[in-house]
Design an enzyme around this catalytic site. Sequence first.
Site, PDB file in Angstrom:
ATOM      1  N   LEU A 159      -2.191 -30.000-107.818  1.00 47.17           N
ATOM      2  CA  LEU A 159      -2.229 -31.448-108.024  1.00 47.17           C
ATOM      3  C   LEU A 159      -0.827 -32.037-107.870  1.00 47.17           C
ATOM      4  O   LEU A 159      -0.639 -33.072-107.225  1.00 47.17           O
ATOM      5  CB  LEU A 159      -2.793 -31.756-109.418  1.00 47.17           C
ATOM      6  CG  LEU A 159      -2.674 -33.224-109.872  1.00 47.17           C
ATOM      7  CD1 LEU A 159      -3.537 -34.128-108.985  1.00 47.17           C
ATOM      8  CD2 LEU A 159      -3.096 -33.367-111.338  1.00 47.17           C
ATOM      9  N   GLU A 160       0.163 -31.365-108.450  1.00 44.66           N
ATOM     10  CA  GLU A 160       1.541 -31.838-108.362  1.00 44.66           C
ATOM     11  C   GLU A 160       2.040 -31.809-106.911  1.00 44.66           C
ATOM     12  O   GLU A 160       2.723 -32.732-106.452  1.00 44.66           O
ATOM     13  CB  GLU A 160       2.436 -30.961-109.239  1.00 44.66           C
ATOM     14  CG  GLU A 160       2.111 -31.081-110.730  1.00 44.66           C
ATOM     15  CD  GLU A 160       2.704 -29.965-111.567  1.00 44.66           C
ATOM     16  OE1 GLU A 160       2.709 -30.106-112.799  1.00 44.66           O
ATOM     17  OE2 GLU A 160       3.148 -28.953-110.975  1.00 44.66           O
ATOM     18  N   LEU A 161       1.694 -30.740-106.186  1.00 47.17           N
ATOM     19  CA  LEU A 161       2.118 -30.632-104.786  1.00 47.17           C
ATOM     20  C   LEU A 161       1.523 -31.750-103.939  1.00 47.17           C
ATOM     21  O   LEU A 161       2.223 -32.409-103.163  1.00 47.17           O
ATOM     22  CB  LEU A 161       1.717 -29.268-104.227  1.00 47.17           C
ATOM     23  CG  LEU A 161       1.976 -29.055-102.725  1.00 47.17           C
ATOM     24  CD1 LEU A 161       3.465 -29.118-102.426  1.00 47.17           C
ATOM     25  CD2 LEU A 161       1.390 -27.731-102.260  1.00 47.17           C
ATOM     26  N   SER A 181       7.479 -28.085-110.322  1.00 45.04           N
ATOM     27  CA  SER A 181       6.068 -27.716-110.223  1.00 45.04           C
ATOM     28  C   SER A 181       5.991 -26.211-110.054  1.00 45.04           C
ATOM     29  O   SER A 181       6.611 -25.650-109.147  1.00 45.04           O
ATOM     30  CB  SER A 181       5.418 -28.425-109.025  1.00 45.04           C
ATOM     31  OG  SER A 181       4.097 -27.969-108.838  1.00 45.04           O
TER      32      SER A 181
END
Length: 570
Positions: free
Chosen positions: A481-483, A410
Amino acid sequence: MTLLWCVVSLYFYGILQSDASERCDDWGLDTMRQIQVFEDEPARIKCPLFEHFLKFNYSTAHSAGLTLIWYWTRQDRDLEEPINFRLPENRISKEKDVLWFRPTLLNDTGNYTCMLRNTTYCSKVAFPLEVVQKDSCFNSPMKLPVHKLYIEYGIQRITCPNVDGYFPSSVKPTITWYMGCYKIQNFNNVIPEGMNLSFLIAFISNNGNYTCVVTYPENGRTFHLTRTLTVKVVGSPKNAVPPVIHSPNDHVVYEKEPGEELLIPCTVYFSFLMDSRNEVWWTIDGKKPDDIPIDVTINESISHSRTEDETRTQILSIKKVTSEDLKRSYVCHARSAKGEVAKAATVKQKVPAPRYTVELACGFGATVLLVVILIVVYHVYWLEMVLFYRAHFGTDETILDGKEYDIYVSYARNAEEEEFVLLTLRGVLENEFGYKLCIFDRDSLPGGIVTDETLSFIQKSRRLLVVLSPNYVLQGTQALLELKAGLENMASQGNINVILVQYKAVKETKVKELKRAKTVLTVIKWKGEKSKYPQGRFWKQLQVAMPVKKSPRRSSSDEQGLSYSSLKNV
């Protein structure tokens, strides 16, 4: 008239003194018989000659033609003078061998002498009389008699002392009892019974000073007698035991080397016994210490409990003990009215322990040095040690775990971060270490929904590698969003771990997920040129955070992109 009587008295007194000065038996001042009386109270004092010094009584002496004469010396004066028996109301009078004061005054304090004599015999003795004041609580400098009561022993009584002879038996006096300042009435276990005070059962709380005030009439006047005594509650004879020797005992051995000081305490407990003589003594080889040719010192100390039980300690001391002294028998003895006991002390010569000073010092030094070396080695090479263990003994995490990728990367979507991820991270992790990376912009299919595909890739990955930079924390980006997805997965399901790599320093951020992640997770920092070498600390830290894989690393430099040799130009 009074002046004439004084002159005549002094004249005859001088004659008597001159006649008897050479042959009168003077017993001196009897300080053991110091009499103390309260001011303004009656006092009757018997001549001590018939009580302690002569073998006959007053009646016998009077029948033999002997006359008893009284005189006194005022306080702070040396001149003896006759006693004036012609004071108003006969305040001072004599009756046989008794001198009466009805009542006493403060200036009656002095030394009083009674002399028994005739033309051929003379004997006299003096005694001190002290008249003291009393306060409202009956406190005074008088030495008080002590009456002992047995604790929890049943009914016991004390009697108002020294009131006999002051009034005839036909007179019924009034007696009031006090404990300290308080009149005794309605006490739980203390009951006044005229001249007696009864203790139904004695406790420690009954310790204190008790005063009886006897009031009686005489010749139209009222007199008061105040008598105070101290009550001390002591141990009951029902609980008395023979002496108990606490030390020496079988548990203590007195080991000494010749030349050292030998100290042996003899500590003995004695139950309280009325009029019992408690004794403690030592014997050495069955003899008294004074009969042994050694320098022995014995010191004794005594302590008492609240119930007058006694503990005596005698410490036997030999300053420089010899080997012969260490072979002797040292026995502590104790005796009371309950019996006699004895206990021997165990004394022996100390055997010197083998001395391995050099060996112990070398061994201890080597051990300390080895521990220090191991600590230093672990501190410097702990990453290498962890990686070595993982490579040879670690369990492969990729077997049957249903995951497709080792790492989902990410990062912020801009040129600099993309170059770092695609060239540097991918080049080393895939080409050098053999990990399979998932990079969304590379591995996603066109036309898919970004959110769904992102969550799907994260679910298929064993680790989420977050490349932190100032651009990463911008709100509304795919990176955040990925985190969030990775952190929620780690917290709820625990099947993915998050790795934080700081590519560039990030200032204070308002993204709470990132704040929480930096608090609980270790941040691996990229330090530019220092971190490019694949065997450096950065890559070793990253390897430790990666999943354990048993598959061989890829060694071809041109498989799927750049090898490390090309990183030097990045």
